[in-house]
Design an enzyme around this catalytic site. Structure first.
Site, mmCIF file in Angstrom:
data_model
loop_
_atom_site.group_PDB
_atom_site.id
_atom_site.type_symbol
_atom_site.label_atom_id
_atom_site.label_comp_id
_atom_site.label_asym_id
_atom_site.label_seq_id
_atom_site.Cartn_x
_atom_site.Cartn_y
_atom_site.Cartn_z
ATOM 1 N N HIS A 231 -4.695 -16.798 -0.604
ATOM 2 C CA HIS A 231 -3.299 -16.497 -0.258
ATOM 3 C C HIS A 231 -2.446 -17.732 -0.014
ATOM 4 O O HIS A 231 -1.219 -17.597 0.138
ATOM 5 C CB HIS A 231 -3.266 -15.565 0.958
ATOM 6 C CG HIS A 231 -3.827 -14.213 0.624
ATOM 7 N ND1 HIS A 231 -5.175 -13.964 0.602
ATOM 8 C CD2 HIS A 231 -3.211 -13.061 0.251
ATOM 9 C CE1 HIS A 231 -5.379 -12.698 0.252
ATOM 10 N NE2 HIS A 231 -4.201 -12.132 0.031
ATOM 11 N N ILE A 232 -3.060 -18.906 0.016
ATOM 12 C CA ILE A 232 -2.262 -20.148 0.112
ATOM 13 C C ILE A 232 -1.244 -20.170 -1.038
ATOM 14 O O ILE A 232 -0.128 -20.676 -0.896
ATOM 15 C CB ILE A 232 -3.199 -21.372 0.059
ATOM 16 C CG1 ILE A 232 -4.012 -21.446 1.350
ATOM 17 C CG2 ILE A 232 -2.445 -22.665 -0.188
ATOM 18 C CD1 ILE A 232 -5.143 -22.439 1.321
ATOM 19 N N ASP B 222 2.039 -13.689 -9.776
ATOM 20 C CA ASP B 222 1.169 -13.497 -10.947
ATOM 21 C C ASP B 222 1.917 -13.635 -12.280
ATOM 22 O O ASP B 222 1.284 -13.827 -13.322
ATOM 23 C CB ASP B 222 0.522 -12.101 -10.905
ATOM 24 C CG ASP B 222 -0.262 -11.860 -9.625
ATOM 25 O OD1 ASP B 222 -0.699 -12.847 -9.008
ATOM 26 O OD2 ASP B 222 -0.437 -10.680 -9.250
ATOM 27 N N GLY C 266 -3.869 -14.064 -9.611
ATOM 28 C CA GLY C 266 -3.234 -13.666 -10.866
ATOM 29 C C GLY C 266 -3.596 -12.268 -11.324
ATOM 30 O O GLY C 266 -3.100 -11.797 -12.340
ATOM 31 N N ARG C 267 -4.540 -11.647 -10.615
ATOM 32 C CA ARG C 267 -5.027 -10.303 -10.988
ATOM 33 C C ARG C 267 -5.472 -10.281 -12.448
ATOM 34 O O ARG C 267 -6.253 -11.111 -12.851
ATOM 35 C CB ARG C 267 -3.957 -9.250 -10.716
ATOM 36 C CG ARG C 267 -3.801 -8.944 -9.257
ATOM 37 C CD ARG C 267 -3.282 -7.562 -9.022
ATOM 38 N NE ARG C 267 -2.065 -7.307 -9.788
ATOM 39 C CZ ARG C 267 -1.470 -6.134 -9.834
ATOM 40 N NH1 ARG C 267 -1.960 -5.123 -9.158
ATOM 41 N NH2 ARG C 267 -0.386 -5.960 -10.534
ATOM 42 N N GLU D 86 -8.828 -15.207 -11.115
ATOM 43 C CA GLU D 86 -9.723 -14.257 -10.411
ATOM 44 C C GLU D 86 -10.134 -13.076 -11.290
ATOM 45 O O GLU D 86 -11.157 -12.427 -11.045
ATOM 46 C CB GLU D 86 -9.053 -13.742 -9.130
ATOM 47 C CG GLU D 86 -7.757 -12.982 -9.396
ATOM 48 C CD GLU D 86 -7.015 -12.559 -8.136
ATOM 49 O OE1 GLU D 86 -7.522 -12.765 -7.026
ATOM 50 O OE2 GLU D 86 -5.901 -12.011 -8.277
ATOM 51 N N ARG E 285 -19.448 -34.170 -9.830
ATOM 52 C CA ARG E 285 -19.708 -32.735 -9.700
ATOM 53 C C ARG E 285 -18.874 -31.898 -10.668
ATOM 54 O O ARG E 285 -17.861 -32.354 -11.188
ATOM 55 C CB ARG E 285 -19.301 -32.263 -8.290
ATOM 56 C CG ARG E 285 -20.282 -32.629 -7.228
ATOM 57 C CD ARG E 285 -19.758 -32.118 -5.889
ATOM 58 N NE ARG E 285 -20.665 -32.513 -4.820
ATOM 59 C CZ ARG E 285 -20.363 -32.466 -3.530
ATOM 60 N NH1 ARG E 285 -19.165 -32.072 -3.159
ATOM 61 N NH2 ARG E 285 -21.225 -32.835 -2.631
ATOM 62 N N LYS F 217 0.807 -1.227 0.000
ATOM 63 C CA LYS F 217 0.000 0.000 0.000
ATOM 64 C C LYS F 217 0.839 1.275 0.000
ATOM 65 O O LYS F 217 0.296 2.348 -0.187
ATOM 66 C CB LYS F 217 -0.883 0.023 1.247
ATOM 67 C CG LYS F 217 -1.826 -1.143 1.319
ATOM 68 C CD LYS F 217 -2.608 -1.119 2.589
ATOM 69 C CE LYS F 217 -3.444 -2.376 2.688
ATOM 70 N NZ LYS F 217 -4.233 -2.394 3.909
ATOM 71 N N ARG G 110 0.449 -17.816 -2.137
ATOM 72 C CA ARG G 110 1.622 -16.966 -1.886
ATOM 73 C C ARG G 110 2.543 -17.556 -0.813
ATOM 74 O O ARG G 110 3.592 -16.984 -0.521
ATOM 75 C CB ARG G 110 1.160 -15.564 -1.444
ATOM 76 C CG ARG G 110 0.371 -14.823 -2.487
ATOM 77 C CD ARG G 110 0.796 -13.374 -2.627
ATOM 78 N NE ARG G 110 0.713 -12.597 -1.448
ATOM 79 C CZ ARG G 110 -0.131 -11.576 -1.255
ATOM 80 N NH1 ARG G 110 -1.009 -11.280 -2.197
ATOM 81 N NH2 ARG G 110 -0.101 -10.875 -0.165
HETATM 82 O O1 F6P Z 1 -0.224 -9.683 -6.819
HETATM 83 C C1 F6P Z 1 -0.279 -10.773 -5.960
HETATM 84 C C2 F6P Z 1 -1.691 -11.004 -5.480
HETATM 85 O O2 F6P Z 1 -1.688 -12.150 -4.655
HETATM 86 C C3 F6P Z 1 -2.733 -11.123 -6.575
HETATM 87 O O3 F6P Z 1 -2.711 -12.372 -7.217
HETATM 88 C C4 F6P Z 1 -3.983 -10.830 -5.802
HETATM 89 O O4 F6P Z 1 -4.983 -10.316 -6.655
HETATM 90 C C5 F6P Z 1 -3.546 -9.772 -4.819
HETATM 91 O O5 F6P Z 1 -2.145 -9.908 -4.697
HETATM 92 C C6 F6P Z 1 -4.178 -9.894 -3.457
HETATM 93 O O6 F6P Z 1 -3.783 -8.813 -2.678
HETATM 94 P P1 F6P Z 1 -4.001 -8.735 -1.088
HETATM 95 O O7 F6P Z 1 -2.881 -9.521 -0.454
HETATM 96 O O8 F6P Z 1 -3.937 -7.297 -0.791
HETATM 97 O O9 F6P Z 1 -5.328 -9.374 -0.796
#
Ligand code: F6P
Length: 366
Positions: free
Chosen positions: A287-288, A142, A185-186, A237, A177, A76, A290
């Protein structure tokens, strides 16, 4: 080659596996050459708030396999647009670059390595314009950074995502199912494409190819007709229904890039259940992707990127970001990277491969 006496280092943006491997490589190479490394805490926030500390050999030892970052990160704190409370319960964006330059100079830094994605490089470009000596190292799960064909962290995220896709196969198959797995991946579909292909997903939905739900539904029904009672769908996403909009999970007013994506997986699952009558479930991996220890591929890439950053510093080649192009490590001006996103080309070889083996991207009839 000249020895820079004092190097600053920070990790900005969302964390990703391999950050510590870069810190370790830059620090060890610098220390072995007689220099000193100053760790800046929480990305640019540490420079704004003057939170810096000298790193010791012990600090950077034993961290190669650790996920996250020993320095902390923040997605941020862009010095040119730093969100501060205005006293009325609202946030205003302020330019605090002068403060950052002051703290950089007061710490006696000759140069700084910034490890980050698009936001971090955009912040770096602004500081380079103020005369700071900066070298960039590209990171992001990403894989969407301009000018480099790969970023470290992506391979680990793809491993995690394909593990999830592999694991939902059993429930999908046992319960006949449709299983939809929403991946990060934004605005780029690299994670969904790579993990989807690695796990043999039947449908891959990515931001670059708007999808038609009727065509995805037809694919699920076609599979049932040919004896496959289940369908696995990997959805990025940022994927969008044709003529529709991206799904936003929330807006973070304290961030210069306030949009957080999310929700497309649930939408796809609910709509498919309605249109096909097949039981459907959505999973958000979040976030898993990451987290965890970096894969050997990411450890090697991160170490090599870190060393190349050290070489750029030693050669006085500031204002550049390390990249990999056609398999070779090189560098480009950071200003060339700032503000750009590297999306999946719609004629990418892997899209061609996937289509050839019957994978649907939700844009043509099965
Ligand atoms: O850029 C990395 C990322 O994990 C994206 O894939 C995701 O859209 C974004 O960051 C999520 O951000 P935050 O951690 O602020 O939720």
């Amino acid at each position: 080659m000249k020895t820079l006496k004092r190097i600053g280092i920070l990790t900005g943006g969302g964390d990703c596996p391999g950050l510590n491997a870069v810190i370790r490589a830059v620090a060890k190479a610098t220390m072995n050459g007689g220099g000193e490394v100053v760790g800046i805490e929480d990305g640019y926030l540490g420079l704004i708030e003057n939170r810096l500390r000298v790193l010791t050999n012990q600090d950077v030892s034993g961290i190669l396999t650790a996920g996250g970052t020993i320095l902390g990160s923040c997605n941020k704190a862009n010095p040119a647009k730093y969100a501060m409370p205005d006293g009325d319960g609202k946030w205003v964006l302020r330019d605090v670059r002068d403060q950052v330059v002051r703290h950089f100079n007061a710490a006696g830094l000759d140069a700084m390595v910034v490890i980050g994605g698009d936001g971090t490089m955009t912040g770096a470009a602004d500081l380079i314009a103020r005369g700071l000596n900066i070298v960039g190292v590209p990171k992001t799960i990403d894989n969407d950074l301009w000018a480099t064909e790969i970023t470290f962290g992506h391979d680990t995220a793809v491993n995690t995502a394909s593990d999830a896709l592999d694991k939902v196969h059993t429930t999908a198959s046992s319960h006949h199912r449709v299983m939809v797995v929403e991946l990060m991946g934004r605005y780029a579909g690299w994670i969904a494409l790579h993990a989807g292909l690695a796990s043999g997903a039947d449908v891959i939905l990515i931001p670059e190819i708007p999808f038609d739900l009727d065509k995805v539904a037809a694919k699920c029904l076609y599979r049932r007709q040919v004896g496959k009672g289940f369908t696995i769908i990997a959805v990025g996403e940022g994927a969008v229904p044709a003529g529709g909009k991206q799904f936003v999970s929330h807006i973070d007013e304290t961030s210069p890039d306030p949009i957080r994506l999310g929700g497309v997986g649930k939408f796809v699952s609910d709509e498919l259940e309605k249109r096909t009558g097949l039981e459907s479930r959505a999973i958000v991996l979040g976030h898993i992707q990451r987290g965890g220890t970096p894969t050997p591929h990411d450890r090697i890439l991160a170490t090599e990127f870190g060393y190349q950053a050290f070489k750029l510093l030693s050669a006085g080649q500031f204002g550049r970001m390390v990249v990999q192009q056609q398999g070779r490590i090189d560098s480009v001006p950071i200003t060339e990277v700032a503000g750009k996103v590297r999306t999946v080309p719609i004629d990418d070889i892997l899209i061609q491969v996937a289509r050839a083996i019957g994978t649907s991207f939700g844009d043509v009839e099965p």
